[in-house]
Structure formats: structure tokens, C-alpha cells
Write an enzyme that holds these catalytic residues in place. Structure first.
Site, PDB file in Angstrom:
ATOM      1  N   GLY B 150       0.764  -0.967   0.355  1.00  0.00           N
ATOM      2  CA  GLY B 150      -0.058   0.529  -0.148  1.00  0.00           C
ATOM      3  C   GLY B 150       0.955   1.565   0.231  1.00  0.00           C
ATOM      4  CB  CYS B 151       0.116   4.865  -0.948  1.00  0.00           C
ATOM      5  SG  CYS B 151      -1.215   4.920  -0.650  1.00  0.00           S
TER       6      CYS B 151
END
Lengths: 341, 341, 341, 341
Positions: B150-151
Site C-alpha cells: 500500500g501507499c
């Protein structure tokens, strides 16, 4: 309360009227029902119309900046740079009856809150009260001189005062807060260059912001034994107005207890409002209000505090202090339409 | 390393090509010297030109979205929503030789990192490696299936991995991070309405962001006994691209030791760069880079980490993983010009 | 075409490398497959790393600015202020074999397109070709010296050239165009102060922008008898990159004829693309592309032209000219990933 | 002027109070010294506090939305969508003594400015006056029903009215104007998605904006023979509030004549101010003011007009009309503090 100078209107003088806080003060005072602006002093802009600098005022006033001052005033607002307020009061004579509201940091700390001056006409002393109404309202009502709090300092204190007042500030505090560009004033700088700042965020003065001192002073005023660290990470935001601070600390309070504590603490204060709903920065932009969201997350009490850095964080609070000092309604002239969007 | 399907170019298929991560992947792949796009699948846009959705691609490609798929590919990128990646792989047959890079969260956690499927043509199993090159580069090189991080998870892990790798993660961690609006994707919502979000900041999912799980998993992979809290306050930012995270924890490391530790850890990694200079978000926007600033403030180690949520935080890292999986130069196709301003 | 200096790479020198166009040129050239940067000159930053000024370049290059120059180069880019390019070439000796690409306005107008110089080592003359590939591609290929067009000038000409080339420019032209703040460069000014410019629009130099001269010159090059007014209202925009121009004039062309005319005119040009779809500014930000939308509205031909002021409007076009001058693929190093959002 | 319903306060009802113009109207009316809000109708939000929708109102009012209406009011504001105002008045009975101010476009054009209705209790007819005070102040004072002008329409008319009033509108007019996102309302759409709109500009409805009709109607009201084209290019801006329009036409007036003409025309109008200084959009944001800059450039008269689309362009003007209708000071409740930054 000192009686006004022979009229129903408070006569106000402004020093440093060409800067951001000066302009914001003017925007409030020209619509304030109980105030008359006697002079707006600016060395650099003397002779110019106010609206040549604060261009939104075009059509609202034909006042000009002046480089002379009158002492026939009731209140003097100092909107000059840090360090210059003290110098100004040392160099210029105003009668003792003239109340002073200083927006700089010069008199905020107790050890620096007095000015002893020797002028041709009089010697004297001015003692300053720290002008955060939610902390010192009674003292402000009696005060002749006000040290108006800093913007970050106001936002953070309003988020923590109820805990200190109830001896519930018993753990390290973790704070991140982001400010709009007006906090850095009118001066051109690389970090206020549009090309750099647009869509950008950056940290500055991590753990070292100068407002920590006044914050600690206020918390200890309420909770004498407070000795925990306040970790404060300030950010430069890519917007012009407003501060949003998120804070947390370990706490035994339940959500209900905390919410009740905060609500009660601010119950009699017209600009500071407590909620358990989600808040966002723009709700308070262009108002004198502060919104505080209180939540409990596991063992952490989590608080978000938002306010406009130029209003509740500067010129709005200065007028709020003036209202209190002169026995006016605390909200007089300060029911400002939010920009909302 | 599996040999490519009878050519020098890697043949890539993309599922969910009409979303933000799909578009960003396309922007990279059409300029990647070693990749040929075989198909771009989108149910809603089948038959449309890519540039009808990703309008900046006009003039770059005449490819169209399709609703059919070919298995004559080397790599399949899944750019679909969380939950949909697993469903897609359960419902669709691809040869085992087709490597999969999934950008959703479906396979990131070890307990969910396997897929057992039963298709008409074959039964099988796909085991996913967590695709953070700075953590798992060797495993990624051998992997057939990648769960792309995920970012927020990437940005925060990159700020903490060197500490975990050296057993220096021995205190509670305090993190605030702000993300651009592209992190919320293409779907219209009240918090992505321009009128609401412009000049606005807001907190969401405080202490509860779903990426905390993958972050904890990675930190424990390096420092088995890590059992401290990670306090994470995510903000919605008023910009489109990028994440800036500030983090701190108590630490015995000196500034020099910390800087050396970080610099050495990332020395062989081409996209992650360590500095003691002040950094700001826009430095990395539209690049696959991550910048990390390390400072010691009294007893706190203070770390700032910045990266582009759609590149290093999603599609750029996906291509970086592809490069590693296929034995290409890690930076191939990823030396992207920063937008800078 | 002059052969390169004993190698396969073009050796480039840059004067004024610390400004915005210099930085943008560097971002392109460090990834250009056929170019080697020999020196980056900056008086104010000599000795500093490039990444200390262009901070996004951290991790990409360890080059430093220098205050010395080498003449062992193939091409010299001048990224200095208007007026300084001519002065620089008058004061500094470079062999005739060194091609010059000047990004200032000093040599754009035909009457000023020559430089006669007298140096210690040689007397000489440099004749400049106006470097708009869509207008002068063949001449550029043969040129030794290029005057790179202005940003507004490029955007507006690309919107009008097909009409001039077909003698269809037979009525007054009405243009409004808005530019990003990078167009005003790095210098701090009140109109580039974030607090002022954020969320603000303003007109400047209405009917009087200096780029009108080069625009008229180019239009008359194609349609000798063109004698109508070009009314041009430039706006300062509240974004950093890009120009959007809308233009209209009375015309007998139908929509189909106009679209065909434009499409054919730009058919062989790799960066300029014509459409009848709605376009918006961000489609071309951080690319070297120009999109042109052509519509007929009653008796008016309506044209929208968009491009990135720092790329197609400055440094990207400079590299495009370099590519043409050295016989490279016109797009070499210029397939730049759009920022898109 | 109809006497008020048995009190000193004007009793106001609002239909469609949950939208942007409804919210803006509420922000004004809760501080208006002469108005009392009787009900705020909203089908979708009945039962909710106003501050649950207009979240900035938290702390200002404890009013709730309702789905019932009272006819014991003096004025009814219609803040519903285009087409819905007429339907509402056809379906709902209000006494003739209740004045109506409609913010939609339903009654703006003369041919549609009447409503004949047949209700259970009464048949009747409502004739609407076009509520632009600078055009129709005397008629507004006598009116029972007001069609409040459109936002673009107000901004453009204020830029052109003095010319029409003096028969100086004798050439084609060229207008480009850019509006903030609030002009598009609360509905989510792809062109109001933050990711798309941030830093973006785009043209829409070129030459075809629906407000052209009311503009032409007003100009012909003053200059009967006006038959020239008004070319109007509207842009979507990347800001939330405000409209800036630049306009020009051939004119024989000198700068001095034009300036005098405009100044005289607006002399008695408290919100519209004429200048020959440079103006910029933010000067009027969050005010009810319109600034007009007038310049002569060769044979062109060049006019810039700026105003806030939600205030002077909608709800502020609605209150201005109310003030006129009820014999109040025209500026009552409308001396609003500018946001300025």
C-alpha cells in the site's frame, strides 16, 4: 473598566497597519459597531489609502495610513514584528489610560510581561496579561495591557486547557499542526513562493517552535505540576488561512468523560466549540471560532483543534480581548461570515 | 527467472486499466523499453481508446481497452479494487508461467498470501511475496506472484525499516502522514469534491488505518520482538499526488549513527535516498523515488519520508517489482522526470 | 549536420543552470539517451550540487554547478534572462562548431536574429533560426543557432499556424490565455507570493504582451498579407505549470474543413495533436505535447491550445530543436510521463 | 411596501436550504439585524441541524431543517434547482403578502416572468422583477417577486450596463470569464472531482452559456437597438469562489470618458465600485461587492469585472433585493468581511 474618552465609541489607533494582522484588524474594526478608527500608522505607507495596501477594502473606507499618532485614543493595537512592540512602547509616549493590545510575542512570557519606560512626560510601567480569554477572561477584563497569544499557541492551548484545568495532563503530548501561509506574513521568501508552496507540505522547527514556551506557561498555570514533554511538529500548509492541530496523549478518561470535561470547560466561551463529529479545517476559516473534536482511541485521548490563524489566532482574538477590556459583548464585531468553501 | 515468451519484450496484460493505478501503470509501460502491452482490460470501457479515459495519453498510443484477455503474456497486473483481485484470480485461468503483480491489498498479509484455485483446465496455487524491494528484493527476484504494498505502508516502512533491521525499534512510534487525493481513487465522494477539499485538511481513520497491519508485519520480519505501538494519524491533503510522513520515537542513536544506519541500509537501493537536509513533498512528485530525512532532536529520532503515492506507492513500485522478477535493471522505465513544481 | 566531437554522445553545456528553464533542461538531459552534460554554469551556485538547487534531482546526479566553461562541447544552451544571452555571446568565445540554443527572447525577431562578435581568437557571426519545429523544421535541421520561442508565443502560434499556412487568417483574432506561475520564474515578487496567488486570477499586459511580436512575425511568414489585429489578454493562473489559450475568429471554414486542415498540418509533427474533443489544461502538464481543440461555433472558428510552459514552451522545445539539429529522433529524451493529476 | 407581519423583524422562510446558495443565505441571515429565520426547508435533511450540513454554522445556531412550511412569513427564498422553483410555487400555497425571491433561472426572462397558479385556497398570479439592483432598483423596491440574476449574468452585466445606458454599446463584445467550483453546486461530478480540477482550467459552453439570454435582455432594456454579438467563453477555474470576467469592444470613448461614465453610473450603488487600478479576483471573495476596472487600449475599451458568485452572484444579491423590497438599508447584513487571502 476605564470610561471611554468622552464618547460612546471606542477610539482605536493601530501601529503597523500595513501588515497581515493589521489588515485583518482593520477588516474587523471598520464593521465593529462600537469602534472608531482614529489612526492607522504605517511608516512605509503613510499617505496611501488603506485600500491601496488592503485592496479588498476598496469601497469600504477612504481612510489613509499616517505617520503621525494621536494619544486621544482609548486603545492602541500593536501589529508590528516581534521585538518591535517593546521598542515602540519604549520610544513613544501614550497616556496610561490608553490600553495596549500587542499582537507580537514581546510580552507573552511572564518574565517579560512588564515594560518600564521613562519618557519626557512621564515614567511608568505597563504590565501585560496574556490575552487568551478561555484561560484568563477575568484578568483580561481588568487588564490595561494585553499580550495577544500566538496563532499555533492559541490552537494548541485550546486543545489542551481542559485537561490541565482538571489535572488530567499526565502523559507526554504528541502534536502535529499545519498552518496556512499567512502565518508567515507578507514578506517574500522562498518558502512562500507560489511555485514552491502550491501542492507542497513541509515540516519546520520540529520540536523547537517558539510558541512551545507560552503553551507550557499556560498549562502550568492551570496544572502546576505539569512536567511532561510536548512534542510539536509544525508543518507549512499549501493554503493561506487556518491551522489544524491533531494531538494525543495517554489518558484514563473515557470518551464520555473527556467530551463532558471539554464541553463544560468551554460552555461559557462563545467562540470555542466542542464536538465528537469529524471536523475539517475550512469549517472555521474566516471566523473567530475554534472547533475541538475529542475522541478516545484505546488508551489515547485524541484531540483535533482548528481555527483561523489570522482571526482567533491573531486579530480576531485581539478584538475579543478589546471587547472584554471595555465591557462590551465578547462577540461584538466578531460574528464573521465563514468563507465555508 | 522464467524465460520470456519467445521474444525480447515482456508481454504484459492489465486488469482494471481504467482506474488511477491502471492509468499510471500505462503511463510507465508505454515508455518502458522492455515491455509490450498485450491487453488492457476494462469492463466499463471496453472498445474505448485508452486516451478517452487517460486523456493525457492522446498522441501516445492508439491502444483500446478490451473486455477479453489473452494468456499469451508474461506478466499480469491487477489494478482492481480490494477484494476483487482474489475473486478475479479464482475466476480466471492463467498459466502458471504468467507472473502476477497485484496492486490490491488482497495478498499482502502472510496469512492471506496464498491462493488455491480450481479451474477447468488446471488446479493450482499461487503464493505471493510482499513486493517491497527495500525489504524483500531477493525474494521478489525469485517470485512468481507479488502483493504490491500500500501507499502509506510503503512510505512509513521506508522510514522505519533501517531501525527494525538493526533492532533499534524499541519505543512507541508516533506518525502523522498526509496523502494526496489520488489515494482515494477515481470514485466521486464528498471528501474528494473540489469545493470541499481545496485548501482543506482533515484527519481520517486515526490510529486505525488498514495499512498498519502490513507495516507491523514487515517490521516484525526484521525485528522479531517488536511489540511497541505505532500511532498513525492519516490526513487527507489538498493536493493530488504524494505522501509526506513525519515520524519519531525515543532512541539512543546519535544523529550520525542514525544517518549512517539509514544511508547504509538504502545504499544499494536505487530509489530510496537518505539526507539530513530539509525535504518537502514536491521533490518526489511524479517520480518513483522516496526521500528520507533523518534528524536527532534531544532524545527523539525524527524521520520524514516522502514519496509519490501512485508511483513508489503503487504503479511505479509494481514496475520495479516486475523489473526485478524478470532480471531487468531495477530502474528500467522508471527514471521519470519529476514535475518539480 | 556537424559531426559530434569524437563520440556518440552529444556534449552539452548549460549557462544559467540554476533557474527554472535550466532546471527543467537538466531534468530532461540527464535522462536523454544521446546527451552527456559537460558543464552546468551558474555564477551564484558554483560549487554546489545541482540537487541543492533542483532538489528533486537528489539521487539522480552528483554533478555540481561550475563557474568555468569548456569549449569542448557540441551544443550550448543559454538559460539566462532576456538581454543576457546576447551579452554572454558577445563576451565569451565558443568555436563556430558549437551550436547555440538560446531560450531568451534576444534573437527571436528577424531584425535581431544575428550576432556579430569580435573576440580575441576570432571574429564571427551567428545567425539564429526561430526554433518552432512546427513552423521551421527544415531550417532548424540546418541551423547552427536557435532562438527558442517564448511560452505564450508557442501556445498561440500552434493554435493559428494552420490557418496562416492556408491563407485562412482573414479576420481579427481574439485570444485569452492563462499561464502557470513558473512562467514568471524563480524571482520572488508580490504576484508570485503564495498568499496572494493561491485561488487568485489576474490579468496583466492586456493587448501588450511582448510575445505578440514573434507571433505576428511567424504568421506573416506563412501568410504574407496578414494584417488583422491579434487581441491577446494574458492571465496569471493559480497553478504552477501549463498554459491554456482560447482563441476565435470569424471564418468560412466548416468544422470538418478546419479539423482536417489542422490535422493535416500537424500530421508529421510528433508532439502537436488535434482533436474535436474537450481538452483541459492538465492533460499536457509535464509533457512536451501540445493539444489543440478545433470547433466551429456559428461563424466563429474556436480553438483551444494547451501545453506546458516549461517544456513545449521552453526547455522541452529546446531539446526538440537539439534533436533536430543533430539528426536525432525528434522525440528522443522527450517521451515524458505526464503528471496527469 | 407591505408592512411586516406584526413585528420589527422580517420573517424569512427558505426552500432548498441544504444547497450551496441556501447555506450562503443562512450565513448572511443569521447575522442580519432585521431578519428572523422562520423555517429552513429541506426534504433530504429534515430533522437535521443546519450545522450538520453547513458545518461552519456549528456554534452559531441550533436551528434544524424541516419538511414543513409556515405561511406566517414575510419573505420566501427559493434556493432550489432550475425548473423546481416554478414547480414549487405551482404546488404550494403562500399568501400574496409573502414576497418571493427566487434564485433559480425560472423567472428571469420577461417571457417567463409570470406565474399563474390555481390552488385550493386561492387563484393568483405572481409577476417577477429581474433583481439586479444596479439595473432595476426602483422596480425592486416595489416588487413582490424577484427573479434573482445568475452569477455570470451579474458579473457580465455589471461590466456592460453603463455602456448600454449611454448608448455606447455599438460593437461586438468579447468576453472570457472564469468561475469557481461552487458555481457548479454540491453535486458530485467528474469536473468537480478534486483530483481532476486542482490546478486545472477548462472551457465549457463556449458561445452558448445560458446566461447570455438574461444579459442580452438587460442590455436591450437600456439600449433598445443593441444588436451586436456577445461572444462569451466561460472557463471552469481551480478555485472555489468568485468570478473574474475580462471584456472588450471597440469604442470611441476615451479612458477618461469611460471611467467617468462608469463611476457616475455606479455612484449611488453601494456594492459596485469602479477603478482604473489593477484588480484581482480575491479582492472580492466573501463579499457582496463587485469591482470593475476600466481601461482604454488603442481603440478597445477593456473592462474587468470581479465578484463572488455565491454572494453578489446569488445569495448576497438576494438579500440585497430583500433589503430593497422591505425598505431597509441596502447594505444591511451585507457588510461582510472579505477573506482577502
Amino acid at each position: 473598566m476605564v470610561p471611554l474618552t468622552g464618547g460612546t465609541q471606542i477610539k482605536a489607533g493601530i501601529i503597523g497597519g500595513a501588515g497581515y494582522t493589521g489588515g485583518e484588524l482593520l477588516r474587523i474594526l471598520i464593521n465593529h459597531p462600537d469602534v472608531e478608527i482614529t489612526f492607522v500608522h504605517s511608516n512605509s505607507n503613510a499617505g496611501n489609502y488603506l485600500y491601496e495596501v488592503h485592496t479588498d477594502l476598496f469601497g469600504d473606507t477612504d481612510l489613509k495610513f499616517t505617520n503621525t499618532m494621536s494619544s486621544l485614543i482609548d486603545v492602541l493595537f500593536l501589529c508590528v514584528g516581534h521585538g518591535d512592540a517593546r521598542k515602540f512602547l519604549e520610544a513613544n509616549t501614550f497616556p496610561e489610560s490608553v490600553k495596549v493590545i500587542d499582537l507580537s510575542q514581546d510580552f507573552r512570557l511572564k518574565e517579560k510581561a512588564s515594560l518600564t519606560y521613562t519618557h519626557l512626560l512621564q515614567d511608568g510601567k505597563r504590565d501585560f496579561v496574556y490575552g487568551l480569554p478561555e484561560l484568563n477572561r477575568d484578568a483580561i477584563k481588568q487588564a490595561s495591557n494585553i499580550a495577544n497569544p500566538g496563532c499555533f499557541a492559541t490552537c494548541l492551548q485550546l486543545g489542551l486547557l481542559p485537561l490541565a484545568a482538571s489535572n488530567n495532563l499526565n502523559a507526554e503530548v504528541h502534536i502535529t499542526a499545519t498552518t496556512g501561509s499567512t502565518g508567515a506574513g507578507q514578506s517574500l521568501s522562498s518558502t512562500s513562493h507560489f511555485t514552491w508552496r502550491n501542492d507542497n507540505l513541509s515540516v519546520y522547527k520540529a520540536f523547537e517552535h517558539q510558541h512551545l514556551k507560552e503553551i507550557n506557561q499556560s498549562l502550568k498555570q492551570l496544572q502546576g505540576g505539569f512536567d511532561k514533554s510536548i512534542n510539536f511538529i509544525p508543518y507549512r500548509g499549501d493554503f493561506t488561512r487556518g491551522i489544524i492541530a491533531s494531538m494525543y496523549l495517554e489518558s484514563n478518561l473515557t470518551q464520555e468523560e473527556a467530551l463532558k470535561l471539554y464541553t463544560n470547560f468551554y460552555n461559557a466561551h462563545p467562540f470555542t466549540h466542542v464536538t465528537n463529529r469529524n471536523i475539517d479545517l475550512k469549517q472555521i476559516v474566516n471566523t473567530n471560532k475554534c472547533f475541538i473534536q475529542v475522541q478516545k482511541k484505546d488508551n489515547k485521548l485524541f484531540i483535533i483543534s482548528i481555527m483561523d490563524n489570522l482571526l482567533k489566532g491573531a486579530s480576531g482574538q485581539a478584538v475579543q480581548n478589546m471587547n472584554l477590556m471595555f465591557g462590551l459583548e465578547e462577540t461584538s464585531g466578531l460574528r464573521i461570515k465563514a468563507v465555508a468553501f
